[in-house]
Write an enzyme that holds these catalytic residues in place. Structure first.
Site, PDB file in Angstrom:
ATOM      1  N   LYS A   3       1.439  -8.603  -1.720  1.00 25.26           N
ATOM      2  CA  LYS A   3       2.387  -8.215  -2.771  1.00 25.26           C
ATOM      3  C   LYS A   3       3.095  -9.471  -3.246  1.00 25.26           C
ATOM      4  O   LYS A   3       3.662 -10.220  -2.443  1.00 25.26           O
ATOM      5  CB  LYS A   3       3.404  -7.237  -2.208  1.00 25.26           C
ATOM      6  CG  LYS A   3       3.189  -5.822  -2.661  1.00 25.26           C
ATOM      7  CD  LYS A   3       4.343  -4.965  -2.197  1.00 25.26           C
ATOM      8  CE  LYS A   3       4.328  -3.623  -2.869  1.00 25.26           C
ATOM      9  NZ  LYS A   3       5.427  -2.783  -2.369  1.00 25.26           N
TER      10      LYS A   3
HETATM   11  O1  G3P Z   1       7.041  -0.139  -2.682  1.00 25.22           O
HETATM   12  C1  G3P Z   1       8.010  -0.360  -3.615  1.00 25.22           C
HETATM   13  C2  G3P Z   1       8.675   0.877  -4.217  1.00 25.22           C
HETATM   14  O2  G3P Z   1       7.869   1.988  -4.084  1.00 25.22           O
HETATM   15  C3  G3P Z   1      10.088   1.045  -3.844  1.00 25.22           C
HETATM   16  O3  G3P Z   1      10.615   2.327  -4.110  1.00 25.22           O
HETATM   17  O4  G3P Z   1      12.351   4.049  -3.857  1.00 25.22           O
HETATM   18  O5  G3P Z   1      12.844   1.680  -3.140  1.00 25.22           O
HETATM   19  O6  G3P Z   1      12.672   2.272  -5.550  1.00 25.22           O
HETATM   20  P1  G3P Z   1      12.198   2.591  -4.169  1.00 25.22           P
END
Ligand code: G3P
Length: 217
Positions: free
Chosen positions: A83
């Site tokens: 990533k």
């Molecule tokens: O993997 C990154 C992403 O899915 C993060 O999600 O819920 O922290 O905005 P969130």
């Protein structure tokens, strides 16, 4: 549509694998912190459980730092994907990694122009964050539509991972648009299965089966 699990919690991944709905896993430093285990150890455990790609994120800022971390992470398991943050240095790193046949997932993508740059640099995956856009009153799903249209126009191979998924509606809307992948937290994956009318229907059919059996005796 492929489902990735957006977690580093082994038990949740194991359950999804057993149900046949885990095509890969995405992690980030926040998810690793939540899992509370050593980074390398938990990634290796996940990579053994899952046949598909496992995204691993570092904290390098310069292209050189990102490539160095990527080489280290890639040595942990064959299905590791790196990533890379959506920055100029990150995009430089994506080009270098793609030349080394190391797969990349450009993350923290919040605009169509960023997704276009990621695809032009040869990213394997791009991760637009729909939930975080909705949080600031922008339209996360419109971004997915725009990216899919742009990628179709130019036949880019980069696959779109719909990330920051908060509810089943995000998953269904992403599927209607035709996004390649949704990466979902375990709680959202669980909600995809359920409908109260399914539960009610099962109870009724069982009752009727029993009634019928009795009248046939
Ligand atoms: O993997 C990154 C992403 O899915 C993060 O999600 O819920 O922290 O905005 P969130």
């Amino acid at each position: 549509m492929k489902f990735f699990l957006d977690t580093a919690v082994i038990e949740d991944i194991r359950k999804a694998v057993a149900l046949g709905v885990c095509d890969g896993v995405t992690t980030n430093p926040s998810l690793i912190m939540k899992a509370g285990k050593d980074h390398k150890q938990v990634i290796q455990e996940i990579a053994r459980l899952v046949d598909g790609p496992v995204s691993v994120e570092g904290v390098g800022e310069t292209a050189e730092e990102i490539v160095k971390e990527a080489e280290e992470f890639s040595s942990w398991a064959p299905n590791v994907v790196i990533k890379v943050p959506m920055t100029k240095e990150g995009i430089k790193a994506v080009r270098l990694l793609s030349a080394k046949d190391i797969k990349t997932n450009v993350t923290l993508v919040f605009s169509a122009s960023q997704a276009l740059l990621a695809a032009k640099s040869g990213a394997t995956y791009v991760s637009p964050f729909v939930g975080r856009l909705d949080d600031i009153s922008e339209d996360g799903m419109q971004l997915i539509q725009d990216i899919m249209d742009i990628y179709d126009n130019y036949e880019f191979d980069t696959e779109v991972i719909v990330a920051s998924v908060r509810d089943p509606v995000h998953v269904v809307e992403a599927a209607i648009i035709g996004a390649h992948i949704a990466t979902v937290p375990a709680a959202v994956l669980e909600k995809l299965w359920n409908h109260p009318l399914t539960d009610k229907g099962i109870v009724t059919f069982r009752e009727h089966h029993e009634k019928h059996k009795k009248t046939m005796q």
